[in-house]
Design a protein around this motif. Structure first.
Motif, PDB file in Angstrom:
ATOM      1  N   ALA A 258      25.785  24.353  53.650  1.00 53.25           N
ATOM      2  CA  ALA A 258      26.471  24.805  54.864  1.00 53.25           C
ATOM      3  C   ALA A 258      26.809  23.622  55.764  1.00 53.25           C
ATOM      4  O   ALA A 258      27.909  23.550  56.340  1.00 53.25           O
ATOM      5  N   LEU A 259      25.877  22.680  55.888  1.00 49.28           N
ATOM      6  CA  LEU A 259      26.125  21.493  56.705  1.00 49.28           C
ATOM      7  C   LEU A 259      27.268  20.666  56.126  1.00 49.28           C
ATOM      8  O   LEU A 259      28.144  20.186  56.858  1.00 49.28           O
ATOM      9  N   THR A 260      27.288  20.514  54.816  1.00 48.79           N
ATOM     10  CA  THR A 260      28.331  19.720  54.164  1.00 48.79           C
ATOM     11  C   THR A 260      29.705  20.357  54.343  1.00 48.79           C
ATOM     12  O   THR A 260      30.686  19.679  54.679  1.00 48.79           O
ATOM     13  N   LEU A 261      29.801  21.662  54.136  1.00 48.02           N
ATOM     14  CA  LEU A 261      31.092  22.344  54.251  1.00 48.02           C
ATOM     15  C   LEU A 261      31.580  22.369  55.698  1.00 48.02           C
ATOM     16  O   LEU A 261      32.783  22.220  55.959  1.00 48.02           O
ATOM     17  N   THR A 262      30.661  22.566  56.643  1.00 52.54           N
ATOM     18  CA  THR A 262      31.060  22.542  58.055  1.00 52.54           C
ATOM     19  C   THR A 262      31.524  21.151  58.454  1.00 52.54           C
ATOM     20  O   THR A 262      32.482  20.990  59.222  1.00 52.54           O
ATOM     21  N   SER A 263      30.862  20.134  57.920  1.00 54.88           N
ATOM     22  CA  SER A 263      31.275  18.761  58.193  1.00 54.88           C
ATOM     23  C   SER A 263      32.667  18.490  57.625  1.00 54.88           C
ATOM     24  O   SER A 263      33.493  17.829  58.265  1.00 54.88           O
ATOM     25  N   ALA A 264      32.942  19.008  56.434  1.00 55.31           N
ATOM     26  CA  ALA A 264      34.277  18.842  55.846  1.00 55.31           C
ATOM     27  C   ALA A 264      35.334  19.537  56.701  1.00 55.31           C
ATOM     28  O   ALA A 264      36.448  19.023  56.883  1.00 55.31           O
ATOM     29  N   LEU A 265      34.988  20.713  57.244  1.00 56.89           N
ATOM     30  CA  LEU A 265      35.903  21.409  58.147  1.00 56.89           C
ATOM     31  C   LEU A 265      36.153  20.581  59.405  1.00 56.89           C
ATOM     32  O   LEU A 265      37.288  20.490  59.897  1.00 56.89           O
ATOM     33  N   PHE A 266      35.112  19.944  59.914  1.00 57.34           N
ATOM     34  CA  PHE A 266      35.251  19.103  61.102  1.00 57.34           C
ATOM     35  C   PHE A 266      36.154  17.906  60.818  1.00 57.34           C
ATOM     36  O   PHE A 266      36.948  17.496  61.677  1.00 57.34           O
ATOM     37  N   VAL A 267      36.062  17.348  59.623  1.00 56.20           N
ATOM     38  CA  VAL A 267      36.957  16.249  59.236  1.00 56.20           C
ATOM     39  C   VAL A 267      38.410  16.722  59.278  1.00 56.20           C
ATOM     40  O   VAL A 267      39.302  16.017  59.771  1.00 56.20           O
ATOM     41  N   GLY A 268      38.652  17.930  58.766  1.00 50.96           N
ATOM     42  CA  GLY A 268      40.006  18.475  58.814  1.00 50.96           C
ATOM     43  C   GLY A 268      40.512  18.631  60.235  1.00 50.96           C
ATOM     44  O   GLY A 268      41.680  18.352  60.530  1.00 50.96           O
TER      45      GLY A 268
END
Length: 354
Positions: free
Chosen positions: A330-340
């Motif tokens: 969940a942390l990794t996917l949310t971080s990827a969303l934040f990068v976007g």
């Protein structure tokens, strides 16, 4: 004398042909709203065509309204930033008081469905490819809503206007005598709001394009970060020794949290807390602090990519418990969303005005 010259024969300065050219429509974004002439906005007050121009500088607000049909000119100027309603409404009130006999506008229909138009809109006169796109966090977006009296309301900050539906996606403000209109795409969805003046258009925002969505993602990232640190500190791993991929994932997550914390804090201090950023400041960007949050955001992006790659061995390795793997994912996917989101707001790809 200026208004008299504009309303008569040019005052010996402009020829009748030059005056006609000056007052003729040159640009219109929608047939239902005001067009632009040369130095004027073509509008209407109580059904009378008008030529208008307003402006502001350093706390002063002014508005010039010419009504050729009535041979009337009104100029209003205030020396307070709160005088915008006076400069906007006084010309309309004067015309309404003395020349509005027999002119009426429809009342709102409570049964009219206005849901197609409700949403957040952002002005097109903004940074699209440069870092000053972030100024939307300061200026805010235009909120379009419908009230229980049948009015469509437009709110920005503390000011709210109300509009009556006239049909064909056209609306009228009975208080300021202004028109707005909406455009739709090929599927019939409302996409653009055309403001009362020809140079003001507003794009309708998708949910993920709003400032509020960024705040929600940041809160989710903060909550997952705290949860992840708690999981690492107070839960035991699998009985067998942690693999290399697990160690790399753990240390990468520490670096990621530090990178995002630095990015958000430095960005807030450098850009969003600046009293009054100007184009000159942006032109000389990045500052020393700006370079720091740019580097921090790139580091966070690189670590997010690494953690995405590590998701496969983390799940296949089995050295972590299910709870820890879920939190890490969940942390990794949310971080990827934040990068976007950082890319969308031009924090990553367009740090300067160049």
């Amino acid at each position: 004398r200026f208004m008299h010259a504009q309303l008569t024969d040019g005052g010996g300065v402009l020829s009748p042909g030059g005056l006609e050219l000056l007052h003729a429509p040159s640009v219109a974004n929608h047939p239902g709203v005001a067009a632009n002439a040369l130095g004027y906005w073509i509008n209407a007050v109580w059904g009378y065509p008008t030529l208008e121009h307003g402006g502001s500088i350093f706390g002063f607000l002014s508005n010039l309204v010419l009504v050729p049909e009535l041979e009337l000119g009104v100029f209003v100027s205030t020396n307070a930033p709160t005088g915008n309603r006076l400069t906007a409404q006084l010309p309309q009130r004067i015309v309404g008081q003395f020349f509005s006999a027999g002119r009426e506008w429809p009342e709102p229909d409570i049964g009219t469905d206005l849901s197609d138009f409700v949403g957040l809109y952002r002005g097109q006169r903004r940074g699209h490819r440069t870092v000053d796109k972030l100024m939307a966090f300061r200026s805010g977006d235009l909120q379009v809503a419908a009230n229980d009296q049948g009015f469509l309301t437009l709110g920005s900050g503390a000011q709210t206007q109300r509009f009556v539906a006239l049909g064909d996606d056209l609306f009228f403000d009975p208080d300021l005598s202004e028109f707005i209109a909406f455009s739709r795409d090929s599927r019939g969805h409302v996409t653009v709001l055309h403001g009362a003046y020809g140079h003001n258009n507003f794009d309708r925002l998708a949910r993920w394009q709003t400032v509020e969505f960024v705040h929600h993602v940041l809160m989710a990232l903060a909550a997952l970060s705290a949860w992840w640190l708690f999981a690492l500190a107070f839960t035991r791993g699998a009985r067998r020794r942690e693999t290399r991929s697990g160690l790399v994932a753990r240390y990468a997550s520490f670096g990621l949290l530090l990178a995002w914390a630095a990015t958000v804090w430095l960005l807030n201090q450098d850009m969003l807390q600046t009293p009054s950023p100007t184009a000159i400041q942006f032109a000389h960007f990045p500052t020393g602090q700006g370079q720091q949050w740019i580097l921090a955001s790139w580091l966070g992006t690189a670590l997010s990519a690494l953690m995405l790659i590590l998701l496969v061995p983390v799940w296949r390795g089995g050295q972590w418990g299910l709870g820890r793997r879920l939190i890490f994912s969940a942390l990794t996917l949310t971080s990827a969303l934040f990068v976007g989101l950082l890319a969308y707001w031009n924090v990553l790809g367009a740090p300067t005005l160049g």
